[in-house]
Design a protein around this motif. Structure first.
Motif, PDB file in Angstrom:
ATOM      1  N   ARG A 175       0.836  -1.203   0.000  1.00  0.00           N
ATOM      2  CA  ARG A 175       0.000   0.000   0.000  1.00  0.00           C
ATOM      3  C   ARG A 175       0.868   1.249   0.000  1.00  0.00           C
ATOM      4  O   ARG A 175       1.938   1.275   0.587  1.00  0.00           O
ATOM      5  CB  ARG A 175      -0.882   0.044   1.243  1.00  0.00           C
ATOM      6  CG  ARG A 175      -1.792  -1.147   1.394  1.00  0.00           C
ATOM      7  CD  ARG A 175      -3.046  -0.957   0.577  1.00  0.00           C
ATOM      8  NE  ARG A 175      -3.926  -2.095   0.732  1.00  0.00           N
ATOM      9  CZ  ARG A 175      -4.405  -2.801  -0.257  1.00  0.00           C
ATOM     10  NH1 ARG A 175      -4.102  -2.497  -1.488  1.00  0.00           N
ATOM     11  NH2 ARG A 175      -5.202  -3.805  -0.047  1.00  0.00           N
ATOM     12  N   ALA A 176       0.377   2.278  -0.654  1.00  0.00           N
ATOM     13  CA  ALA A 176       0.979   3.606  -0.563  1.00  0.00           C
ATOM     14  C   ALA A 176       0.118   4.408   0.403  1.00  0.00           C
ATOM     15  O   ALA A 176      -1.093   4.496   0.238  1.00  0.00           O
ATOM     16  CB  ALA A 176       1.029   4.270  -1.936  1.00  0.00           C
ATOM     17  N   GLN A 177       0.740   4.950   1.446  1.00  0.00           N
ATOM     18  CA  GLN A 177       0.020   5.701   2.465  1.00  0.00           C
ATOM     19  C   GLN A 177       0.702   7.045   2.643  1.00  0.00           C
ATOM     20  O   GLN A 177       1.931   7.109   2.647  1.00  0.00           O
ATOM     21  CB  GLN A 177       0.058   4.956   3.808  1.00  0.00           C
ATOM     22  CG  GLN A 177      -0.479   3.558   3.740  1.00  0.00           C
ATOM     23  CD  GLN A 177      -0.189   2.772   5.019  1.00  0.00           C
ATOM     24  OE1 GLN A 177       0.649   3.147   5.824  1.00  0.00           O
ATOM     25  NE2 GLN A 177      -0.892   1.671   5.187  1.00  0.00           N
ATOM     26  N   GLY A 178      -0.084   8.095   2.766  1.00  0.00           N
ATOM     27  CA  GLY A 178       0.571   9.372   2.956  1.00  0.00           C
ATOM     28  C   GLY A 178      -0.379  10.536   3.046  1.00  0.00           C
ATOM     29  O   GLY A 178      -1.580  10.376   3.251  1.00  0.00           O
ATOM     30  N   LEU A 179       0.194  11.705   2.846  1.00  0.00           N
ATOM     31  CA  LEU A 179      -0.529  12.955   3.013  1.00  0.00           C
ATOM     32  C   LEU A 179      -0.158  13.900   1.884  1.00  0.00           C
ATOM     33  O   LEU A 179       1.022  14.080   1.574  1.00  0.00           O
ATOM     34  CB  LEU A 179      -0.132  13.580   4.359  1.00  0.00           C
ATOM     35  CG  LEU A 179      -0.693  14.927   4.726  1.00  0.00           C
ATOM     36  CD1 LEU A 179      -2.197  14.822   4.971  1.00  0.00           C
ATOM     37  CD2 LEU A 179       0.013  15.451   5.955  1.00  0.00           C
ATOM     38  N   TYR A 180      -1.166  14.458   1.239  1.00  0.00           N
ATOM     39  CA  TYR A 180      -0.981  15.492   0.218  1.00  0.00           C
ATOM     40  C   TYR A 180      -1.573  16.787   0.757  1.00  0.00           C
ATOM     41  O   TYR A 180      -2.685  16.783   1.278  1.00  0.00           O
ATOM     42  CB  TYR A 180      -1.735  15.123  -1.063  1.00  0.00           C
ATOM     43  CG  TYR A 180      -1.066  14.106  -1.940  1.00  0.00           C
ATOM     44  CD1 TYR A 180      -0.527  14.476  -3.157  1.00  0.00           C
ATOM     45  CD2 TYR A 180      -0.991  12.777  -1.568  1.00  0.00           C
ATOM     46  CE1 TYR A 180       0.074  13.548  -3.986  1.00  0.00           C
ATOM     47  CE2 TYR A 180      -0.397  11.837  -2.377  1.00  0.00           C
ATOM     48  CZ  TYR A 180       0.137  12.229  -3.588  1.00  0.00           C
ATOM     49  OH  TYR A 180       0.734  11.308  -4.399  1.00  0.00           O
ATOM     50  N   THR A 181      -0.851  17.883   0.646  1.00  0.00           N
ATOM     51  CA  THR A 181      -1.397  19.186   0.997  1.00  0.00           C
ATOM     52  C   THR A 181      -1.318  20.082  -0.231  1.00  0.00           C
ATOM     53  O   THR A 181      -0.404  19.959  -1.041  1.00  0.00           O
ATOM     54  CB  THR A 181      -0.616  19.847   2.150  1.00  0.00           C
ATOM     55  OG1 THR A 181       0.739  20.011   1.758  1.00  0.00           O
ATOM     56  CG2 THR A 181      -0.698  19.018   3.398  1.00  0.00           C
ATOM     57  N   ILE A 182      -2.279  20.969  -0.377  1.00  0.00           N
ATOM     58  CA  ILE A 182      -2.335  21.860  -1.539  1.00  0.00           C
ATOM     59  C   ILE A 182      -2.261  23.297  -1.052  1.00  0.00           C
ATOM     60  O   ILE A 182      -2.917  23.669  -0.080  1.00  0.00           O
ATOM     61  CB  ILE A 182      -3.630  21.643  -2.347  1.00  0.00           C
ATOM     62  CG1 ILE A 182      -3.680  20.213  -2.883  1.00  0.00           C
ATOM     63  CG2 ILE A 182      -3.739  22.641  -3.481  1.00  0.00           C
ATOM     64  CD1 ILE A 182      -4.975  19.858  -3.565  1.00  0.00           C
ATOM     65  N   SER A 183      -1.464  24.094  -1.761  1.00  0.00           N
ATOM     66  CA  SER A 183      -1.398  25.510  -1.436  1.00  0.00           C
ATOM     67  C   SER A 183      -1.340  26.319  -2.726  1.00  0.00           C
ATOM     68  O   SER A 183      -0.862  25.854  -3.747  1.00  0.00           O
ATOM     69  CB  SER A 183      -0.180  25.814  -0.570  1.00  0.00           C
ATOM     70  OG  SER A 183       1.005  25.539  -1.279  1.00  0.00           O
ATOM     71  N   PHE A 188       5.680   3.956   1.107  1.00  0.00           N
ATOM     72  CA  PHE A 188       5.346   2.725   0.397  1.00  0.00           C
ATOM     73  C   PHE A 188       5.532   1.587   1.389  1.00  0.00           C
ATOM     74  O   PHE A 188       6.640   1.339   1.871  1.00  0.00           O
ATOM     75  CB  PHE A 188       6.256   2.525  -0.812  1.00  0.00           C
ATOM     76  CG  PHE A 188       6.078   3.575  -1.872  1.00  0.00           C
ATOM     77  CD1 PHE A 188       4.962   3.550  -2.689  1.00  0.00           C
ATOM     78  CD2 PHE A 188       7.010   4.573  -2.054  1.00  0.00           C
ATOM     79  CE1 PHE A 188       4.789   4.512  -3.673  1.00  0.00           C
ATOM     80  CE2 PHE A 188       6.856   5.532  -3.032  1.00  0.00           C
ATOM     81  CZ  PHE A 188       5.734   5.504  -3.846  1.00  0.00           C
ATOM     82  N   VAL A 189       4.459   0.889   1.733  1.00  0.00           N
ATOM     83  CA  VAL A 189       4.474  -0.173   2.731  1.00  0.00           C
ATOM     84  C   VAL A 189       4.307  -1.499   2.002  1.00  0.00           C
ATOM     85  O   VAL A 189       3.247  -1.781   1.446  1.00  0.00           O
ATOM     86  CB  VAL A 189       3.336   0.024   3.768  1.00  0.00           C
ATOM     87  CG1 VAL A 189       3.371  -1.076   4.810  1.00  0.00           C
ATOM     88  CG2 VAL A 189       3.434   1.405   4.413  1.00  0.00           C
ATOM     89  N   PHE A 190       5.369  -2.315   2.004  1.00  0.00           N
ATOM     90  CA  PHE A 190       5.351  -3.595   1.293  1.00  0.00           C
ATOM     91  C   PHE A 190       4.731  -4.661   2.182  1.00  0.00           C
ATOM     92  O   PHE A 190       5.100  -4.810   3.340  1.00  0.00           O
ATOM     93  CB  PHE A 190       6.767  -3.972   0.872  1.00  0.00           C
ATOM     94  CG  PHE A 190       7.300  -3.062  -0.195  1.00  0.00           C
ATOM     95  CD1 PHE A 190       7.190  -3.413  -1.526  1.00  0.00           C
ATOM     96  CD2 PHE A 190       7.876  -1.842   0.135  1.00  0.00           C
ATOM     97  CE1 PHE A 190       7.659  -2.561  -2.514  1.00  0.00           C
ATOM     98  CE2 PHE A 190       8.345  -0.990  -0.845  1.00  0.00           C
ATOM     99  CZ  PHE A 190       8.245  -1.346  -2.178  1.00  0.00           C
ATOM    100  N   GLN A 191       3.775  -5.416   1.603  1.00  0.00           N
ATOM    101  CA  GLN A 191       3.014  -6.396   2.375  1.00  0.00           C
ATOM    102  C   GLN A 191       3.088  -7.802   1.795  1.00  0.00           C
ATOM    103  O   GLN A 191       2.364  -8.683   2.243  1.00  0.00           O
ATOM    104  CB  GLN A 191       1.549  -5.953   2.464  1.00  0.00           C
ATOM    105  CG  GLN A 191       1.387  -4.643   3.194  1.00  0.00           C
ATOM    106  CD  GLN A 191      -0.041  -4.128   3.141  1.00  0.00           C
ATOM    107  OE1 GLN A 191      -0.678  -4.165   2.113  1.00  0.00           O
ATOM    108  NE2 GLN A 191      -0.506  -3.625   4.272  1.00  0.00           N
ATOM    109  N   SER A 192       3.959  -8.008   0.805  1.00  0.00           N
ATOM    110  CA  SER A 192       4.122  -9.349   0.245  1.00  0.00           C
ATOM    111  C   SER A 192       5.453  -9.426  -0.480  1.00  0.00           C
ATOM    112  O   SER A 192       6.113  -8.417  -0.713  1.00  0.00           O
ATOM    113  CB  SER A 192       2.978  -9.681  -0.723  1.00  0.00           C
ATOM    114  OG  SER A 192       3.049  -8.861  -1.871  1.00  0.00           O
TER     115      SER A 192
END
Length: 101
Positions: free
Chosen positions: A14-22, A39-43
């Motif tokens: 899974r890709a996990q994160g935060l996007y901010t816009i300005s 990037f969290v590898f699960q397999s």
């Protein structure tokens, strides 16, 4: 995350994160995004490992992001991630190049 862009590609994690816009006012030309992404590898071979990315996105279609850290098999990484939106899609495509110990 999958190995390739096809829906039948093998799931890697899974890709996990935060996007901010300005932006400044209503000027879309001066719009930018801040990105913090893991990037969290699960397999597979890299199961349980992560890669960390921090960047500023100026173009809505293409971004080059540095890899700033990692865990597990990705300790002390060096590399970059190229991101772009796939044609006729709202999904991002990430091409990751990483060297690690």
């Amino acid at each position: 995350m999958t190995e390739g862009p096809e829906p039948t590609s093998r799931l890697l994690g899974r890709a996990q994160g935060l996007y901010t816009i300005s932006s400044q006012g209503n000027d879309l030309e001066r719009l930018s995004q801040g990105i913090v992404l893991n990037f969290v590898f699960q397999s597979g071979e890299f199961n349980g490992s992560t890669l960390a990315v921090v960047a500023t996105q100026i173009s809505p279609y293409f971004t080059e992001m540095p890899i700033v850290g990692g865990t597990g098999k990705f300790r002390l990484p060096r590399g970059y991630v190229l991101s772009h939106v796939l044609p006729n899609s709202t999904n991002d495509h990430y091409n990751v190049t990483v060297l690690h110990y």
